[in-house]
Design a protein around this motif. Sequence first.
Motif, mmCIF file in Angstrom:
data_model
loop_
_atom_site.group_PDB
_atom_site.id
_atom_site.type_symbol
_atom_site.label_atom_id
_atom_site.label_comp_id
_atom_site.label_asym_id
_atom_site.label_seq_id
_atom_site.Cartn_x
_atom_site.Cartn_y
_atom_site.Cartn_z
ATOM 1 N N ALA A 5 76.832 -18.822 -107.502
ATOM 2 C CA ALA A 5 76.510 -17.985 -106.345
ATOM 3 C C ALA A 5 75.723 -18.767 -105.294
ATOM 4 O O ALA A 5 76.039 -18.730 -104.099
ATOM 5 C CB ALA A 5 75.718 -16.758 -106.790
ATOM 6 N N VAL A 6 74.707 -19.501 -105.732
ATOM 7 C CA VAL A 6 73.885 -20.263 -104.793
ATOM 8 C C VAL A 6 74.703 -21.384 -104.148
ATOM 9 O O VAL A 6 74.629 -21.612 -102.932
ATOM 10 C CB VAL A 6 72.642 -20.840 -105.495
ATOM 11 C CG1 VAL A 6 71.861 -21.764 -104.556
ATOM 12 C CG2 VAL A 6 71.732 -19.712 -105.975
ATOM 13 N N SER A 7 75.506 -22.081 -104.945
ATOM 14 C CA SER A 7 76.324 -23.167 -104.388
ATOM 15 C C SER A 7 77.344 -22.624 -103.393
ATOM 16 O O SER A 7 77.686 -23.304 -102.413
ATOM 17 C CB SER A 7 77.037 -23.926 -105.510
ATOM 18 O OG SER A 7 78.008 -23.120 -106.151
ATOM 19 N N SER A 8 77.830 -21.404 -103.613
ATOM 20 C CA SER A 8 78.796 -20.804 -102.693
ATOM 21 C C SER A 8 78.161 -20.493 -101.346
ATOM 22 O O SER A 8 78.788 -20.666 -100.290
ATOM 23 C CB SER A 8 79.374 -19.524 -103.309
ATOM 24 O OG SER A 8 80.005 -19.802 -104.533
ATOM 25 N N ILE A 9 76.919 -20.025 -101.370
ATOM 26 C CA ILE A 9 76.201 -19.765 -100.117
ATOM 27 C C ILE A 9 75.967 -21.062 -99.361
ATOM 28 O O ILE A 9 76.160 -21.137 -98.135
ATOM 29 C CB ILE A 9 74.863 -19.049 -100.410
ATOM 30 C CG1 ILE A 9 75.125 -17.653 -101.002
ATOM 31 C CG2 ILE A 9 74.021 -18.938 -99.142
ATOM 32 C CD1 ILE A 9 73.870 -16.962 -101.491
ATOM 33 N N ILE A 10 75.577 -22.096 -100.088
ATOM 34 C CA ILE A 10 75.354 -23.401 -99.454
ATOM 35 C C ILE A 10 76.669 -23.943 -98.895
ATOM 36 O O ILE A 10 76.711 -24.469 -97.771
ATOM 37 C CB ILE A 10 74.747 -24.385 -100.465
ATOM 38 C CG1 ILE A 10 73.354 -23.913 -100.886
ATOM 39 C CG2 ILE A 10 74.673 -25.793 -99.883
ATOM 40 C CD1 ILE A 10 72.738 -24.728 -102.007
ATOM 41 N N PHE A 11 77.748 -23.806 -99.664
ATOM 42 C CA PHE A 11 79.064 -24.266 -99.221
ATOM 43 C C PHE A 11 79.479 -23.561 -97.932
ATOM 44 O O PHE A 11 79.968 -24.199 -96.988
ATOM 45 C CB PHE A 11 80.079 -24.002 -100.330
ATOM 46 C CG PHE A 11 81.510 -24.263 -99.952
ATOM 47 C CD1 PHE A 11 81.990 -25.560 -99.833
ATOM 48 C CD2 PHE A 11 82.390 -23.212 -99.732
ATOM 49 C CE1 PHE A 11 83.310 -25.816 -99.498
ATOM 50 C CE2 PHE A 11 83.715 -23.453 -99.401
ATOM 51 C CZ PHE A 11 84.180 -24.752 -99.284
ATOM 52 N N SER A 12 79.287 -22.255 -97.881
ATOM 53 C CA SER A 12 79.657 -21.512 -96.683
ATOM 54 C C SER A 12 78.773 -21.891 -95.500
ATOM 55 O O SER A 12 79.264 -22.104 -94.386
ATOM 56 C CB SER A 12 79.561 -20.003 -96.954
ATOM 57 O OG SER A 12 80.014 -19.259 -95.850
ATOM 58 N N ALA A 13 77.465 -21.982 -95.738
ATOM 59 C CA ALA A 13 76.540 -22.326 -94.656
ATOM 60 C C ALA A 13 76.819 -23.710 -94.085
ATOM 61 O O ALA A 13 76.591 -23.961 -92.893
ATOM 62 C CB ALA A 13 75.106 -22.249 -95.162
ATOM 63 N N ALA A 14 77.332 -24.615 -94.917
ATOM 64 C CA ALA A 14 77.618 -25.978 -94.463
ATOM 65 C C ALA A 14 78.633 -25.988 -93.328
ATOM 66 O O ALA A 14 78.640 -26.902 -92.498
ATOM 67 C CB ALA A 14 78.118 -26.831 -95.623
ATOM 68 N N HIS A 15 79.495 -24.965 -93.278
ATOM 69 C CA HIS A 15 80.496 -24.896 -92.220
ATOM 70 C C HIS A 15 79.888 -24.536 -90.866
ATOM 71 O O HIS A 15 80.571 -24.629 -89.841
ATOM 72 C CB HIS A 15 81.566 -23.868 -92.586
ATOM 73 C CG HIS A 15 82.465 -24.298 -93.703
ATOM 74 N ND1 HIS A 15 82.098 -24.188 -95.027
ATOM 75 C CD2 HIS A 15 83.702 -24.853 -93.702
ATOM 76 C CE1 HIS A 15 83.085 -24.643 -95.791
ATOM 77 N NE2 HIS A 15 84.060 -25.051 -95.017
ATOM 78 N N TYR A 16 78.624 -24.112 -90.875
ATOM 79 C CA TYR A 16 77.975 -23.678 -89.629
ATOM 80 C C TYR A 16 76.839 -24.612 -89.213
ATOM 81 O O TYR A 16 76.070 -24.284 -88.317
ATOM 82 C CB TYR A 16 77.450 -22.242 -89.790
ATOM 83 C CG TYR A 16 78.559 -21.259 -90.068
ATOM 84 C CD1 TYR A 16 79.255 -20.646 -89.032
ATOM 85 C CD2 TYR A 16 78.946 -20.975 -91.380
ATOM 86 C CE1 TYR A 16 80.294 -19.766 -89.291
ATOM 87 C CE2 TYR A 16 79.984 -20.103 -91.650
ATOM 88 C CZ TYR A 16 80.652 -19.498 -90.601
ATOM 89 O OH TYR A 16 81.690 -18.635 -90.861
ATOM 90 N N LEU A 17 76.757 -25.767 -89.871
ATOM 91 C CA LEU A 17 75.749 -26.740 -89.475
ATOM 92 C C LEU A 17 76.116 -27.342 -88.124
ATOM 93 O O LEU A 17 77.285 -27.641 -87.865
ATOM 94 C CB LEU A 17 75.647 -27.855 -90.516
ATOM 95 C CG LEU A 17 75.097 -27.491 -91.893
ATOM 96 C CD1 LEU A 17 75.176 -28.688 -92.821
ATOM 97 C CD2 LEU A 17 73.660 -27.013 -91.780
ATOM 98 N N PRO A 18 75.152 -27.548 -87.244
ATOM 99 C CA PRO A 18 75.433 -28.250 -85.986
ATOM 100 C C PRO A 18 75.968 -29.644 -86.267
ATOM 101 O O PRO A 18 75.705 -30.234 -87.321
ATOM 102 C CB PRO A 18 74.069 -28.301 -85.293
ATOM 103 C CG PRO A 18 73.281 -27.190 -85.915
ATOM 104 C CD PRO A 18 73.759 -27.096 -87.338
ATOM 105 N N ALA A 19 76.733 -30.172 -85.320
ATOM 106 C CA ALA A 19 77.380 -31.471 -85.521
ATOM 107 C C ALA A 19 76.383 -32.584 -85.797
ATOM 108 O O ALA A 19 76.675 -33.525 -86.532
ATOM 109 C CB ALA A 19 78.231 -31.818 -84.306
ATOM 110 N N ASP A 20 75.176 -32.468 -85.209
ATOM 111 C CA ASP A 20 74.184 -33.531 -85.372
ATOM 112 C C ASP A 20 73.175 -33.242 -86.479
ATOM 113 O O ASP A 20 72.202 -33.969 -86.644
ATOM 114 C CB ASP A 20 73.433 -33.757 -84.049
ATOM 115 C CG ASP A 20 72.734 -32.483 -83.558
ATOM 116 O OD1 ASP A 20 73.049 -31.393 -84.080
ATOM 117 O OD2 ASP A 20 71.891 -32.591 -82.654
ATOM 118 N N ALA A 21 73.402 -32.169 -87.261
ATOM 119 C CA ALA A 21 72.456 -31.795 -88.311
ATOM 120 C C ALA A 21 72.712 -32.605 -89.573
ATOM 121 O O ALA A 21 73.827 -33.045 -89.847
ATOM 122 C CB ALA A 21 72.567 -30.305 -88.624
ATOM 123 N N SER A 22 71.644 -32.789 -90.371
ATOM 124 C CA SER A 22 71.770 -33.472 -91.643
ATOM 125 C C SER A 22 72.310 -32.503 -92.689
ATOM 126 O O SER A 22 71.850 -31.364 -92.794
ATOM 127 C CB SER A 22 70.407 -34.017 -92.093
ATOM 128 O OG SER A 22 70.471 -34.477 -93.428
#
Length: 278
Positions: free
Chosen positions: A196-213
């Motif tokens: 569950a936690v990895s899925s939230i992180i996976f989804s959120a990764a698609h919304y990281l700004p282009a210059d974000a780490s």
Amino acid sequence: MSSLPAENSAFAAPSGLIDIGAGDYWDEARRPLASLLFLAPLLVGYEAAVISLSGTAGLRNGADAWMRGWLVGLGLQFPWVLPAIVSLTLLVWHWLKRDAAAFQVSTFLGMLGESLLFALVLILSGQALHSLMGEPIPTATIAQWRISPMQMRVISSVGAGLYEEFLFRLLLVPCLLAIALPVVRKATPAAVIAVAVSSIIFSAAHYLPADASAVSLVAYGEALESVWHQPTLWYGFLFRGLAGAAFGTLFVLRGFGVTVGSHAFYDVLVGFMASLTA
């Protein structure tokens, strides 16, 4: 601190993260060595194709580009380093588990069939969710065909399947499981939490700004906040989270090889369907 009972430890299972009592093919297909041998053609083929088309933009993206950026920062700019790390990770996991070294052609064919079957199930599930919600499938889930030949799409899909699963499932899920297991003290609830936690992180990764780490907790927090304040993004976030949960569940129950194969087949088939309806 007292050690956990062996039957409650996900890492004590002989065939995967959780022992579901399987044997023969079902057990062998989940082993790290089987995953490595099954994925070796994809690893070699993908890297060879990208290197031969090194002047073509857009082939390396997402987790592949992130991890290579980290390696370049460490002075490891050689293209073979990342696939070598993937292979070494699976070999170390194989050695730690003391699995048998056997691998049969029938296992390879079975894993291929499983991957295709699960990809089709995921496509049908996505279409059902699309119909239920009345929303289009998020475009970021289907990598854009920036290059006209379909072969380029296949190459990009294989890369996404390999390296997104390596980062978000093979590396992240066991780390989360190791954190959750001492708390809940049972393998199944710990695996549910990790997925569950990895899925939230996976989804959120698609919304990281282009210059974000990609490893910045602050960046992920800002991405989640951005999604929360934009209702138009909620469906896309949910869709990607459910996809992450599906791949995470596959990883826990069927191993890394089948999960990568399913992800790659899913991307290729969805992209092919999108090209037919474009």
